[in-house]
Motif scaffolding. Structure first.
Motif, PDB file in Angstrom:
ATOM      1  N   GLU A  14      39.882  42.098  38.969  1.00  0.00           N
ATOM      2  CA  GLU A  14      40.267  42.923  38.159  1.00  0.00           C
ATOM      3  C   GLU A  14      41.256  44.086  38.488  1.00  0.00           C
ATOM      4  N   HIS A  30      33.777  37.327  41.334  1.00  0.00           N
ATOM      5  CA  HIS A  30      34.470  38.168  40.340  1.00  0.00           C
ATOM      6  C   HIS A  30      34.009  39.719  40.834  1.00  0.00           C
ATOM      7  N   ARG A  32      34.977  43.625  39.408  1.00  0.00           N
ATOM      8  CA  ARG A  32      35.346  44.438  38.628  1.00  0.00           C
ATOM      9  C   ARG A  32      36.096  45.464  38.817  1.00  0.00           C
ATOM     10  N   LYS A  33      36.904  46.162  37.834  1.00  0.00           N
ATOM     11  CA  LYS A  33      37.737  47.427  38.078  1.00  0.00           C
ATOM     12  C   LYS A  33      36.884  48.408  38.755  1.00  0.00           C
ATOM     13  N   TYR A  48      29.342  38.342  42.414  1.00  0.00           N
ATOM     14  CA  TYR A  48      29.629  39.479  41.145  1.00  0.00           C
ATOM     15  C   TYR A  48      29.357  40.799  41.912  1.00  0.00           C
ATOM     16  N   ASP A  50      30.262  44.575  40.514  1.00  0.00           N
ATOM     17  CA  ASP A  50      30.327  45.369  39.392  1.00  0.00           C
ATOM     18  C   ASP A  50      31.269  46.454  39.300  1.00  0.00           C
ATOM     19  N   VAL A  51      31.441  46.956  38.285  1.00  0.00           N
ATOM     20  CA  VAL A  51      32.473  48.188  38.085  1.00  0.00           C
ATOM     21  C   VAL A  51      31.962  49.440  38.991  1.00  0.00           C
TER      22      VAL A  51
END
Length: 201
Positions: A14, A30, A32-33, A48, A50-51
């Motif tokens: 992101e 993935h 995240r921002k 994954y 995360d933010v």
């Protein structure tokens, strides 16, 4: 300008992510921002992140790992396949006011495959968490823990091998010599006393 890191075409990164030089992010990952990933990391398939998660330099994250918001990973950490972090001590699907509980993994630590780290703990420098362990409390530097719940079962060297040879002690702790690489490692007295207490539980 040539991109100094690699992101697989099937990965999702992101906006607002920082990625260090030499890092590789593989397919179906993935990120995240707001996440920050250091230099020379390897982010495996299906990871994954995360933010706002912070990942240090030279970190290896194996396939299927979930690193949730509130987790910080320092340099030279190994996260084994499909291990996971948590970030909520009282999870409910319907909670609107839940609080993120932070977790810290310190420099050089290794976490084995399918281990679960319950949030709010610190994994100490160069500690080793065994495969499938459920960690519910802090792990001391160089500590070896495994089981459910994870217990302190010994100590490991920088190279990861178990420390067995005590060579001397002082007021601060006990000094071991690694039979594999020859390095000396000092274990804090309180940490050693905890080991003596927990090893037969």
């Amino acid at each position: 300008m040539t991109q100094k890191y690699f992101v697989h075409p099937l990965a999702v990164v992101e906006e607002g992510v920082e990625i260090g030089e030499g890092t590789r992010i593989w397919h179906f990952a993935h990120v995240r921002k707001g996440a920050k990933i250091g230099k020379n990391c390897n982010i495996g398939k299906d990871v994954y992140i995360d933010v706002d998660v912070e990942i240090g330099n030279n970190v290896k994250i194996q396939n299927g790992v979930s690193v949730y918001h509130g987790v910080k990973v320092e340099d030279d950490v190994f996260l084994g396949p499909h291990m996971t972090f948590t970030n909520d001590l009282y999870p409910r699907a319907f909670n609107q006011d839940w609080e993120v509980v932070p977790t810290l993994v310190k420099k050089g630590a290794s976490i084995g495959a399918h281990a679960t780290i319950v949030c709010g703990v610190t994994i100490g420098e160069y500690a080793m968490v065994g495969a499938g362990a459920v960690v519910t409390k802090d792990v001391p530097p160089f500590g070896l823990v495994f089981g459910n719940p994870a217990r302190l079962k010994g100590f490991v060297c920088y190279c990861g091998r178990p420390l067995k040879e005590k060579i001397r002690e002082d007021e601060e702790g006990i000094i071991f010599k690694c039979s594999h690489c020859g390095k000396e490692v000092k274990i804090g007295r309180e940490d050693y006393e905890r080991y003596v207490k927990e090893k037969n539980l």
